[in-house]
Design a protein around this motif. Structure first.
Motif, PDB file in Angstrom:
ATOM      1  N   VAL A   1     -15.638   0.207 -12.285  1.00 17.76           N
ATOM      2  CA  VAL A   1     -16.696   1.143 -12.675  1.00 17.76           C
ATOM      3  C   VAL A   1     -17.159   0.921 -14.121  1.00 17.76           C
ATOM      4  N   THR A   2     -18.126   0.058 -14.275  1.00 14.44           N
ATOM      5  CA  THR A   2     -18.688  -0.173 -15.603  1.00 14.44           C
ATOM      6  C   THR A   2     -19.504   1.049 -16.013  1.00 14.44           C
TER       7      THR A   2
ATOM      8  N   PRO B   1     -25.455   5.292 -11.085  1.00 14.24           N
ATOM      9  CA  PRO B   1     -25.758   4.893  -9.701  1.00 14.24           C
ATOM     10  C   PRO B   1     -24.648   5.260  -8.717  1.00 14.24           C
ATOM     11  N   LEU B   2     -23.383   5.150  -9.145  1.00 15.29           N
ATOM     12  CA  LEU B   2     -22.272   5.486  -8.241  1.00 15.29           C
ATOM     13  C   LEU B   2     -22.288   6.977  -7.914  1.00 15.29           C
TER      14      LEU B   2
ATOM     15  N   LYS C   1     -17.583  13.145   3.992  1.00  9.66           N
ATOM     16  CA  LYS C   1     -17.598  11.746   3.550  1.00  9.66           C
ATOM     17  C   LYS C   1     -16.251  11.376   2.948  1.00  9.66           C
ATOM     18  N   TRP C   2     -15.956  10.110   3.003  1.00  9.69           N
ATOM     19  CA  TRP C   2     -14.682   9.615   2.465  1.00  9.69           C
ATOM     20  C   TRP C   2     -14.954   8.433   1.548  1.00  9.69           C
ATOM     21  N   VAL C   3     -14.043   8.238   0.615  1.00  8.73           N
ATOM     22  CA  VAL C   3     -14.225   7.135  -0.323  1.00  8.73           C
ATOM     23  C   VAL C   3     -12.997   6.222  -0.298  1.00  8.73           C
ATOM     24  N   ILE C   4     -13.258   4.927  -0.206  1.00  7.69           N
ATOM     25  CA  ILE C   4     -12.179   3.939  -0.305  1.00  7.69           C
ATOM     26  C   ILE C   4     -12.370   3.175  -1.608  1.00  7.69           C
TER      27      ILE C   4
ATOM     28  N   ASP D   1     -11.463   6.650  -9.115  1.00  7.93           N
ATOM     29  CA  ASP D   1     -11.128   8.083  -9.008  1.00  7.93           C
ATOM     30  C   ASP D   1     -11.410   8.869 -10.290  1.00  7.93           C
ATOM     31  N   LYS D   2     -11.784   8.175 -11.366  1.00  6.57           N
ATOM     32  CA  LYS D   2     -12.197   8.912 -12.569  1.00  6.57           C
ATOM     33  C   LYS D   2     -13.645   9.392 -12.450  1.00  6.57           C
ATOM     34  N   VAL D   3     -14.378   8.908 -11.451  1.00  2.69           N
ATOM     35  CA  VAL D   3     -15.787   9.285 -11.292  1.00  2.69           C
ATOM     36  C   VAL D   3     -16.006  10.123 -10.035  1.00  2.69           C
ATOM     37  N   ILE D   4     -15.478   9.651  -8.911  1.00  3.88           N
ATOM     38  CA  ILE D   4     -15.630  10.397  -7.658  1.00  3.88           C
ATOM     39  C   ILE D   4     -14.262  10.472  -6.961  1.00  3.88           C
TER      40      ILE D   4
END
Lengths: 520, 170
Positions: free
Chosen positions: B90-91, B97-98, B109-112, B135-138
């Motif tokens: 994650v720049t 955008p993320l 929704k799920w995140v991998i 995981d610091k963003v979403i």
């Protein structure tokens, strides 16, 4: 008269420093750089790299380094200039300099006079004002960003006005499984009038991160720059260090390195070819190439223990020798690969609907090649024999075993498709020959590191990768890497002009440039 | 003939003979059917990887792994996605955008997080230009470590996610 004397007559203040087999160094004053560039342009030099170093060779400030290449010369001309007062942009003479100078402005905070485009490059708008990461006064650490970006600080794209002209913004997140980048199209009807690319979404701060790391540690993040240029970048890095410290690698290690590099070229270009066929909606044709790519990756795993050859190349040689049985297996496989590849390739060429999309699409003019320093298969499809394996042979194996490259003049998607295919066939032949004459012996050498600086150039799957390293107290003081993608991205903006929007993905894929190795 | 050599017709056969993969495919299909009914849609987002996870994800759709026939599709928009699959450390340039992509994906929704970079052990995690992990963003549901993870490891990770959803519900 040699160009050196010619320059010396015109600019008496020029100082020629040391010279070796591959580089010539000259020091000039910052006032003269623009005038010297004009003369160099007349002497048919072109700019391949420009970057800054702080605290270099007893000068506390910033030194700019310009790297020039002459078409028929094997030596690079490296011009160094201290930034003591105003420095003029050389972009009016060498257009590629505009990108490098924007990069230097962001990195070091110096300003170029008469730079045609002074927008921020790799630091997007939310980075704090006055933040210049490449300065030595900044120690790498997490930073605090702006809470809010004002409207006036946002990036401004070129806008074409007129009746019926509209803009299409694409990205940074694209529709496919691909890296981020923003494309801004100005379109009339379906025809692209102008394309502007904004990159550096994946900027990870590689150059700063390298500073003060040990030389051995450096190889880890050099390999993490770009997945499908792992070997090429690791090779460039190790070669530069071996040049500084005068390390001679065993012959077997050299053969194995070239073997890995050619395997990487094959799987990377297979991806390009398959992608181009996918983009003209012919997935069954593409799966042949996807199969071959999977098999090559599995071969890589057998050879090095990693599907991407990560960790395979180390300073002084290769990390692990390859068993002769594995090489024999690879030889058998490459035999099968070559016949399979050729038949699949010919099947594509017979397909009228594919050819219809490929022919005359996305033409890159031959004149742009040297102007923008375009390299690799894309230059070879536009009539120029650009291949570092030939022009700066960094391994004698290439001079001995490589067949001449195929060159095409059309410069369209079809030409690039054919050139990439012939590059793959050529690489497969090199691999077969390497296995046949693989020498015995050890696969790595003991070494002692020395301080110093050096350049190295390799041919990655996309073209010319150039790397500079300065080692101080056995630690990396400055690392600069410029991959082929950095220059070749400019080609897309020219290639799409006059084409229709639905052909853009195809043109993009026919170049298949890397986002990560551009953004660093 | 050598083991390395695959005749075209034998390619799929050899692949079917791979017992581990065969078992994984079977479990994946069964798990997707019971958790989602038919299929799951994945949107891939690259936030600063080295490009190799993307290559491996593309490889998942090649005839060797062919995960589409077991109910996994990669979609073009987060609005069509059940799962966001994020790679990279994650720049800073990709944070907005993320976030926007996450907000655009419909619930549930799920995140991998895929790859060492995304999981927080990446090589550039201490750089000024990155946040460090997804995981610091979403919020992240499943982590698939690796540099990059192999296609088999990715399939195992996807199976872990569907099993988790089956157990915990939407």
């Amino acid at each position: 008269m040699s160009y050196k004397n010619q320059l010396k007559q015109l600019f008496p203040s020029i100082i020629y420093n040391e010279e070796n087999d591959s580089e010539e160094y000259a020091t000039v004053t910052s006032k003269e750089i623009l005038e010297i560039s004009k003369i160099l342009k007349e002497l048919q030099f072109h700019l391949i790299l420009e970057f800054g170093i702080e605290n270099f060779k007893n000068y506390k400030g910033i030194t700019l380094v310009y790297v020039f290449e002459k078409t028929d010369s094997k030596k690079l001309l490296i011009v160094q200039s201290k930034v003591d007062n105003d420095i003029e942009s050389i972009a009016p003479i060498f257009p590629t300099a505009a990108l490098y100078e924007r990069e230097i402005q962001d990195g070091f905070g110096i300003e170029f006079k008469q730079l045609c485009d002074s927008r921020k490059l790799f630091l997007h708008e939310h980075y704090p004002k006055g933040f210049h990461p490449l300065k030595k006064s900044f120690i790498n650490a997490h930073i605090k960003l702006k809470d809010k970006v004002l409207l006036s600080e946002e990036y401004i794209f070129k806008k074409i006005k007129g009746e019926g002209v509209y803009q299409i913004p694409v990205g940074p997140i694209h529709a496919g499984i691909i890296a981020p980048g923003h494309f801004r199209f100005n379109v009339l009807g379906e025809t692209i009038l102008n394309l502007e690319i904004r990159h550096f979404w994946k900027h990870r701060g590689v150059e700063k991160y390298a500073e003060n790391k040990s030389v051995e540690e450096g190889i880890l993040f050099i390999e993490s720059i770009c997945g499908d240029e792992t070997v090429a970048n690791a090779l460039a890095y190790c070669m530069a260090i071996e040049k500084v410290s005068n390390i001679k690698i065993p012959e077997r290690a050299e053969y194995l390195r070239v073997l890995f590099a050619e395997m990487e070229r094959i799987y990377s270009l297979l991806g390009d070819i398959a992608g181009m066929i996918i983009d003209v909606a012919y997935p069954s044709g593409a799966s042949q190439f996807f199969n071959l790519r999977e098999e090559i990756l599995r071969c890589d795993e057998k050879l090095t223990g990693s599907r991407f050859c990560k960790g395979a190349i180390i300073i002084g040689g290769v990390s692990k020798d390859v068993h002769s049985k594995t090489l024999k297996e690879l030889e058998d496989y490459m035999d099968y690969f070559s016949s399979q590849f050729t038949s699949s390739f010919l099947r594509i060429l017979e397909n009228a609907s594919v050819m219809d999309r490929f022919e005359t699409t996305g033409i890159i003019n031959e004149k742009l090649v040297e102007l923008l320093n375009l390299t690799g298969p894309l230059a070879r499809a536009s009539g120029k024999n650009k291949d570092e394996r030939v022009s700066h042979p960094y391994s004698k194996i290439y001079t001995k075993l490589m067949d001449p490259n195929k060159i095409l003049n059309q410069g369209d998607v079809l030409a690039r498709f054919r050139i990439k295919a012939s590059t793959i066939t050529n690489s497969a032949k090199i691999i077969m020959k390497i296995i046949k004459c693989m020498p015995d012996g050890t696969s790595s050498a003991n070494y002692a590191l020395k301080d110093g600086c050096s350049f190295s150039i390799v041919e990655s799957s996309r073209g010319q990768n150039i790397l500079y390293i300065n080692i101080k107290n056995k630690k990396i003081d400055r690392l600069k890497i410029r991959t082929a993608s950095f220059c070749n991205w400019c080609a897309i903006e020219h290639a799409v002009m006059g084409n229709i929007v639905p052909d853009f993905p195809l043109i993009n894929k026919s170049l298949n440039l890397s986002y990560e190795s551009n953004d660093l | 003939m050598n083991k390395f050599i695959f005749q075209t017709t034998k390619v799929i056969k050899k692949f079917k003979d791979d017992e581990e993969l065969k078992k994984l495919h079977f479990e994946l299909k069964r798990s997707i059917i019971s958790a989602f009914g038919r299929s799951i849609a994945i949107r891939e987002i690259d936030t600063g990887s080295d490009g190799s996870p993307e290559i491996e994800l593309v490889n998942l759709t090649n005839p060797y792994y062919d995960i589409e026939q077991y109910g996994i599709t990669f979609v073009a928009s987060p609005k069509h996605a059940d799962v966001l699959l994020v790679t990279g450390s994650v720049t800073h340039n990709m944070v907005t955008p993320l976030r926007k992509a996450y907000e655009a994906a419909p619930s549930p929704k799920w995140v991998i997080a895929l790859g060492d970079d995304a999981c927080g052990n990446g090589i550039f995690k201490d750089s000024y230009a990155v946040i460090g992990s997804v995981d610091k963003v979403i919020p992240v549901d499943i982590k698939i470590p690796g540099n990059p993870p192999t296609p088999i490891e990715i399939i195992k990770g996807l199976l872990e996610l569907t099993e988790k959803i089956k157990k915990e519900g939407y």
